[in-house]
Design an enzyme around this catalytic site. Structure first.
Site, PDB file in Angstrom:
ATOM      1  NE  ARG A  84      98.061  38.237  40.010  1.00  0.00           N
ATOM      2  CZ  ARG A  84      99.183  37.722  39.843  1.00  0.00           C
ATOM      3  NH1 ARG A  84     100.346  38.215  39.439  1.00  0.00           N
ATOM      4  NH2 ARG A  84      99.296  36.272  40.053  1.00  0.00           N
ATOM      5  NE  ARG A 143      75.474  37.289   5.593  1.00  0.00           N
ATOM      6  CZ  ARG A 143      74.254  37.691   5.499  1.00  0.00           C
ATOM      7  NH1 ARG A 143      73.942  38.357   4.488  1.00  0.00           N
ATOM      8  NH2 ARG A 143      73.422  37.405   6.276  1.00  0.00           N
TER       9      ARG A 143
END
Ligand code: UD1
Ligand code: CA
Length: 462
Positions: free
Chosen positions: A16, A334
């Site tokens: 599911r 970064r």
């Protein structure tokens, strides 16, 4: 202390979920459910973990590499059959007890597991099932007790009669076994039921019929049993866990005036008097100091932030930020960025693999990559460290108190000396000595009356 092992059942497909990945890889607050279960087992002090894989086994095996032993269940024939796949592994080790956990029940916590083990060992039970009392027991195995209140069987939903279905004490799926008893009981279960599966839960009835002592430990935390079969239920679990973590942080002194869109990993360490504003996502491995203002709309991953910082609309991954920094709006740090104290990275700036010393300021529209920057450096608007020539990356060194004029290109490798200046619009290709000014652009020429003479424009219509 006893020498114990956990076997985590994770072979199911989870139809599911409509996923190409095993069900236990569905994520709860950025971490697959299996990782939550694994952490709970390890935190509870088990010495070894064995995971039973099945559907898309190779995905799970790669994910667990180096963190757990795995065995494969090639056909899904039930939870009892899943545990049988670990029998050889268990026989080859001298474990005292074995903890069985469902890989799709990510709320099982280490306290419940340890309390159940103490209950199991103190009473000398061969099997102790962790149960919970819940409002809606539909779908769960029911804990059946005899007229003395002694635990005597687990009956699955599919096999339960009307009266049994009313029982609201259910099997969490987690249970402790003495190892030898587990191996014996596994050899006794059959698939003689409506689903034709080998139910692990049948071990209880068998043990009782053979006068072996079993018990059910009722979890104090009823949430421990929660699982998800659909993504709707997964979203509900996410919401529950999210609120739980936010409440803990608030009780520890963190202000979250509006929790909209605020998602914080459970491992986050955040100091008191820090305020978290809407839309802020703090993923794993973050540490934030005291008295900061984080957000709105800030995303942090494996990042450390000092005290008294402001991070407004910032994205940072694998970065270290010193005290009293002011970042954003719209700054991107970064990996391998290290900022000293009182650093400012303002509007539309990107810093990568670089260190910036105390009081350095990068205010607008600037890229600093692969650079070692000293303290008190001022970057004008639009500076670019040109660190990549298409083949190799090179570093720039910018020394203390240097002043980089607007729109300077620093072609790496290049060194800007202490207190040196670059003129606005320069393209710097050679080192600039200490205390020097570098001008690397054409001189301005004025051609008087050029426009009148050349008429370079079209006739204007307005
Ligand atoms: C199981 C229990 C039920 C309990 C519930 C708690 C049984 C028979 N039933 O039901 O009593 O209330 O958990 O959530 O044990 N798995 C395999 N291989 C298989 C079948 C299952 O690895 O062949 C794994 C699944 O991936 C899952 C776990 O075992 O992680 C539980 O299986 P699932 O089918 O979800 O059992 P439930 O119906 O939830
Ligand atoms: Ca289940």
């Amino acid at each position: 202390m006893s020498y114990n092992c956990a076997v985590i059942l994770a072979g199911g497909e989870g139809t599911r979920m409509h996923s190409k990945k095993p069900k236990v890889m569905a994520e709860l607050l950025f971490k697959p459910m299996i990782d939550h279960v694994l952490s709970a087992a390890i935190k509870a002090g088990v010495s070894e973990v064995c995971v039973v894989t099945g559907y898309q086994a190779q995905i799970l095996e790669a994910h667990l590499e180096g963190r757990a032993h795995t065995v494969r269940q090639t056909q899904r024939l039930g939870t009892g059959h899943a545990v049988m796949q670990a029998a050889e592994y268990l026989r080859n080790h001298s474990f005292d007890n074995v903890l069985i956990l469902n890989g799709d029940a990510p709320f099982m916590d280490s306290d419940t597991i340890t309390q159940a083990l103490a209950y199991h060992e103190n009473r000398g039970f061969v099997q102790t099932v962790i149960s919970a009392k819940i409002e809606d027991p539909y779908g769960y195995g029911r804990i059946v007790r005899d007229f003395n209140g002694d635990f005597c069987a687990i009956v699955e939903e599919a096999s339960a009669d009307k009266e049994t279905k009313k029982i609201n004490e259910i099997n969490s799926g987690a249970m402790w076994f003495q190892k030898d008893a587990l191996l014996y009981l596994l050899s006794k279960i059959t698939n003689d039921n409506s689903k034709g599966e080998y139910y692990l839960t049948d071990t209880v009835g068998i043990a009782v019929s053979e006068k072996m002592r079993v018990g059910a430990y009722t979890a104090k935390n009823a949430d421990a049993v929660l699982g998800a079969n659909t993504r709707v239920q997964l979203a509900q679990l996410n919401e529950r866990l999210r609120q739980k973590i936010l409440s803990r942080l608030m009780l520890e002194g963190v202000s979250i005036p509006c929790t909209d869109g605020v998602i914080i990993d459970d491992d986050a360490v955040i100091g008191p008097d820090t305020v978290i504003l809407p839309g802020t996502i703090i993923k794993e491995g973050c540490e934030i100091g005291e008295n900061c203002e984080i957000g709105p709309n800030t995303v942090l991953f494996k990042t450390k932030v000092g005290n008294d910082c402001v991070l407004n609309q910032v994205q940072a991954e694998q970065a270290v930020v010193g005290d009293c920094c002011n970042l954003g709006p719209f700054a991107h740090l970064r990996p391998n960025t290290v900022l000293g104290a009182h650093v400012h990275c303002g509007n539309f700036t990107e810093i990568k693999n670089s260190s910036l010393g105390d009081h350095t300021s990068v205010s607008h529209l600037t890229y600093v990559g692969d650079s070692d920057v000293g303290r008190g450096v001022n970057f004008g608007c639009g500076v670019v460290t040109v660190n990549f020539n298409g083949k190799t990356k090179n570093r720039c060194t910018i020394c203390d108190d240097a002043f980089i004029g607007c729109n300077t290109n620093l072609i790496a490798p290049v060194r800007i000396g202490n207190r040196a200046y670059t003129a606005a619009g320069s393209t710097i290709t050679e080192d600039v000595p200490d205390d020097a000014l570098a001008i690397a652009r054409d001189r301005q020429i004025i051609k008087a009356g050029w426009v009148i003479k050349k008429k370079p424009y079209r006739e204007k219509k307005y």
